[in-house]
Scaffold this active site. Structure first.
Site, short mmCIF file in Angstrom:
data_model
loop_
_atom_site.label_atom_id
_atom_site.label_comp_id
_atom_site.label_asym_id
_atom_site.label_seq_id
_atom_site.Cartn_x
_atom_site.Cartn_y
_atom_site.Cartn_z
N ASN A 210 4.66 5.49 -9.67
CA ASN A 210 3.84 6.43 -10.65
C ASN A 210 4.94 6.76 -11.82
O ASN A 210 6.30 6.24 -11.81
CB ASN A 210 3.64 7.60 -10.01
CG ASN A 210 4.78 8.19 -9.28
OD1 ASN A 210 5.74 8.81 -9.88
ND2 ASN A 210 4.44 8.49 -7.92
N LYS A 289 5.29 -14.00 -1.95
CA LYS A 289 4.47 -13.62 -3.10
C LYS A 289 3.03 -14.04 -2.98
O LYS A 289 2.73 -15.09 -2.56
CB LYS A 289 5.04 -14.14 -4.40
CG LYS A 289 4.33 -13.71 -5.80
CD LYS A 289 5.04 -14.56 -6.93
CE LYS A 289 4.41 -14.27 -8.06
NZ LYS A 289 4.68 -15.27 -9.14
N PHE A 326 5.67 21.34 -5.63
CA PHE A 326 5.15 20.74 -7.10
C PHE A 326 3.67 20.50 -7.10
O PHE A 326 3.24 19.87 -6.01
CB PHE A 326 6.20 20.25 -7.92
CG PHE A 326 7.17 20.83 -8.32
CD1 PHE A 326 8.19 21.34 -7.58
CD2 PHE A 326 7.26 20.90 -9.69
CE1 PHE A 326 9.24 21.93 -8.06
CE2 PHE A 326 8.23 21.79 -10.37
CZ PHE A 326 9.26 22.18 -9.49
N LYS A 340 -3.28 23.14 -2.31
CA LYS A 340 -1.85 22.55 -1.78
C LYS A 340 -1.15 23.36 -1.04
O LYS A 340 -0.60 23.39 -0.28
CB LYS A 340 -1.36 21.72 -2.95
CG LYS A 340 -1.96 20.28 -3.13
CD LYS A 340 -1.45 19.67 -4.36
CE LYS A 340 -2.25 18.41 -4.78
NZ LYS A 340 -1.63 17.71 -5.95
O1 PMT Z 1 10.06 13.48 -12.35
P1 PMT Z 1 9.28 13.96 -13.86
O2 PMT Z 1 9.27 12.93 -14.75
O3 PMT Z 1 10.57 14.96 -14.22
O4 PMT Z 1 8.19 14.78 -13.43
C1 PMT Z 1 7.95 15.85 -12.75
C2 PMT Z 1 6.82 15.94 -11.75
C3 PMT Z 1 5.48 16.05 -12.83
C4 PMT Z 1 6.72 14.74 -11.07
C5 PMT Z 1 6.96 17.21 -10.76
O5 PMT Z 1 7.06 18.34 -11.69
C6 PMT Z 1 5.56 17.30 -10.01
O6 PMT Z 1 4.80 17.90 -10.31
N1 PMT Z 1 5.76 16.76 -8.87
C7 PMT Z 1 4.64 16.66 -7.90
C8 PMT Z 1 3.67 15.50 -8.27
C9 PMT Z 1 2.44 15.72 -7.46
O7 PMT Z 1 1.43 15.71 -7.75
O8 PMT Z 1 2.58 15.69 -6.12
P2 PMT Z 1 1.34 15.79 -5.01
O9 PMT Z 1 -0.06 16.58 -5.81
O10 PMT Z 1 0.96 14.52 -4.90
O11 PMT Z 1 2.05 16.58 -3.76
C10 PMT Z 1 2.05 17.87 -3.81
C11 PMT Z 1 3.42 18.31 -3.08
O12 PMT Z 1 3.29 17.73 -1.89
C12 PMT Z 1 4.64 17.99 -3.94
O13 PMT Z 1 5.62 18.78 -3.75
C13 PMT Z 1 4.90 16.64 -3.27
O14 PMT Z 1 6.35 16.21 -3.42
C14 PMT Z 1 4.60 16.84 -1.76
N2 PMT Z 1 4.27 15.52 -1.03
C15 PMT Z 1 3.13 14.94 -1.46
C16 PMT Z 1 2.76 13.92 -1.05
C17 PMT Z 1 3.44 13.33 0.26
N3 PMT Z 1 3.05 12.15 0.91
N4 PMT Z 1 4.55 14.18 0.87
C18 PMT Z 1 4.77 15.08 -0.13
O15 PMT Z 1 5.95 15.62 0.15
#
Ligand code: PMT
Length: 404
Positions: A210, A289, A326, A340
């Site tokens: 991503n 591949k 986040f 979340k």
């Molecule tokens: O890296 P940059 O370019 O500066 O951008 C920053 C960012 C936009 C990536 C960051 O600020 C951000 O928002 N990160 C979370 C992205 C997201 O949408 O994550 P999520 O909705 O998939 O997950 C929610 C939370 O669970 C997050 O804290 C994530 O780290 C965590 N997660 C998600 C999936 C997973 N399998 N394990 C996790 O720990």
């Protein structure tokens, strides 16, 4: 607030005028020092007119013990900022060469130093430049890293001077009282931070990933370190240099990140999941591949990855660990973030609106809403990721105070 602005010779030198104006807008008094080559790109008169102060170029261009007088001027400043900083000035600063006024000021300077490099992509990538950057970072010099894109020389890559607004934000933050006052307020915390994307390999050449650049997570790591925390940064692949004095663990896949987190989180007091973690990975990794073999289309089977932050939330919590997530959302931002927060058992979540082009993925700035477990919220307007990082870390202080 007094800032000494060094300007060195590259095509981005004209943007230093914008930096100067930005600093003045927030009340800074700016004195400019130019290298001789910078004067080939922009006239000292421009900076004299904008700053209302004489520009220093040569070591011996004023009578009456000019060097000592100039160095006194430099010492009065709260910050030495060089924007743009060429590969040449980085090399001089790193090696301690003092053969013009700006490099002499650097050696005699005891104040914080902030550099905004700008140069051709090959010069930036050259091992000599990277080694000089490493020396300077280890010495505590701060950077506003260059951006990527088309360059004046016609090449494409990293090396463009950062946005003047980001340089101004960073400079202000470095000299702000707040930084000085709160420089040890997280000294009791061990903070584990995930940053960047994860990468899920499909075959030896293809993968799913991503747009996360790691900038937000690295800004958190830098901010936490500067406030006295012990920091462990667990990062997916990014182009960023590891923050100075921060233990940084490089990972690739979600499984790698999960393992690194589980191996390091036991002693932590705060976990911040800033990484953009893949929710799914290919169910099968193809060792060779994948070939077309005349097929019109193929279907990929994906399986769920480990949910890292939910796993941390489920660990025994003798340390009263604070867990911060986040959320980057393109619709129903606050609803999705709230879900979340609850489903992953978080203390708070930082909701990024990624429909804005100046916030979220791969930009220097961010705007967000912090959602707390008690239902209260805090709006964070558009600001540099480094400044926003401090606002997120302030929440840790508030939560600790609420525990008393
Ligand atoms: O890296 P940059 O370019 O500066 O951008 C920053 C960012 C936009 C990536 C960051 O600020 C951000 O928002 N990160 C979370 C992205 C997201 O949408 O994550 P999520 O909705 O998939 O997950 C929610 C939370 O669970 C997050 O804290 C994530 O780290 C965590 N997660 C998600 C999936 C997973 N399998 N394990 C996790 O720990």
């Amino acid at each position: 607030m007094k800032i000494l602005l060094g300007v060195t010779g590259c095509i981005g030198a004209y943007k230093a005028a914008e930096v100067l104006r930005g600093l003045q807008k927030v009340g800074a008094s700016v004195r400019v020092v130019m290298t001789r080559s910078a004067t080939e790109f922009i006239q000292p008169l421009t900076f004299e007119a904008l700053s209302g102060q004489p520009v220093i170029v040569e070591m011996f261009d004023r009578p009456n013990h000019a060097v000592i007088e100039h160095i006194a001027v430099a010492r009065e400043a709260n910050l030495l900022l060089v924007a743009p900083a060429t590969a040449n000035i980085l090399a001089k600063f790193a090696q301690g060469i003092a053969d013009d006024f700006l490099s002499t000021v650097y050696l005699s300077n005891t104040n914080p130093v902030l550099l905004a490099p700008a140069m051709n992509v090959e010069m930036w990538n050259h091992p000599a430049t990277q080694a000089n950057l490493k020396i300077l970072r280890e010495r505590g010099v701060q950077f506003v890293d260059p951006g990527a894109g088309y360059q004046a020389c016609g090449e494409v890559g990293v090396g463009r001077l950062a946005d003047p607004a980001d340089i101004v934000n960073r400079a202000i933050e470095l000299v702000s009282n707040r930084n000085a006052q709160s420089s040890t307020d997280l000294s009791r915390e061990h903070i584990v931070i995930t940053a960047g994307p994860t990468v899920e390999d499909l075959d030896p050449v293809r993968f799913i990933t991503n747009r996360s650049s790691g900038k937000m997570g690295y800004a958190l790591a830098e901010a936490a370190k500067s406030r006295g925390a012990a920091v462990t940064l667990i990062s997916g692949p990014t182009k960023l240099a590891a923050p100075a004095n921060v233990e940084t663990i490089a990972v690739r896949s979600t499984r790698d990140m999960y393992n690194a987190v589980m191996n390091n989180v036991a002693d932590s007091t705060v976990f911040i999941g800033c990484a953009a973690v893949a929710d799914y990975r290919p169910a099968q990794f193809a060792a060779q591949k994948i070939k077309k073999n005349g097929r019109q289309g193929i279907t990929l089977e994906l399986e769920s990855t480990e949910d890292i932050i939910a796993s941390v939330g489920a660990l025994p919590n003798g340390n009263r660990r604070i867990v911060i997530g986040f959320a980057a959302e393109s619709e129903a931002l606050l609803n999705h973030a709230q879900q979340k927060l609850t489903s992953k058992n978080l203390d708070l979540i930082v909701a990024n609106d990624i429909t804005r082009n100046d916030a979220g993925f791969d930009v220097e700035t961010n705007a967000a809403t912090i959602l707390r477990r008690d239902g209260s919220r805090l709006e964070l307007p558009l600001q540099s990721k480094r400044v926003l990082a401090d606002a997120v870390l302030d929440e840790i202080i508030k939560l600790r105070q609420a525990e008393k």
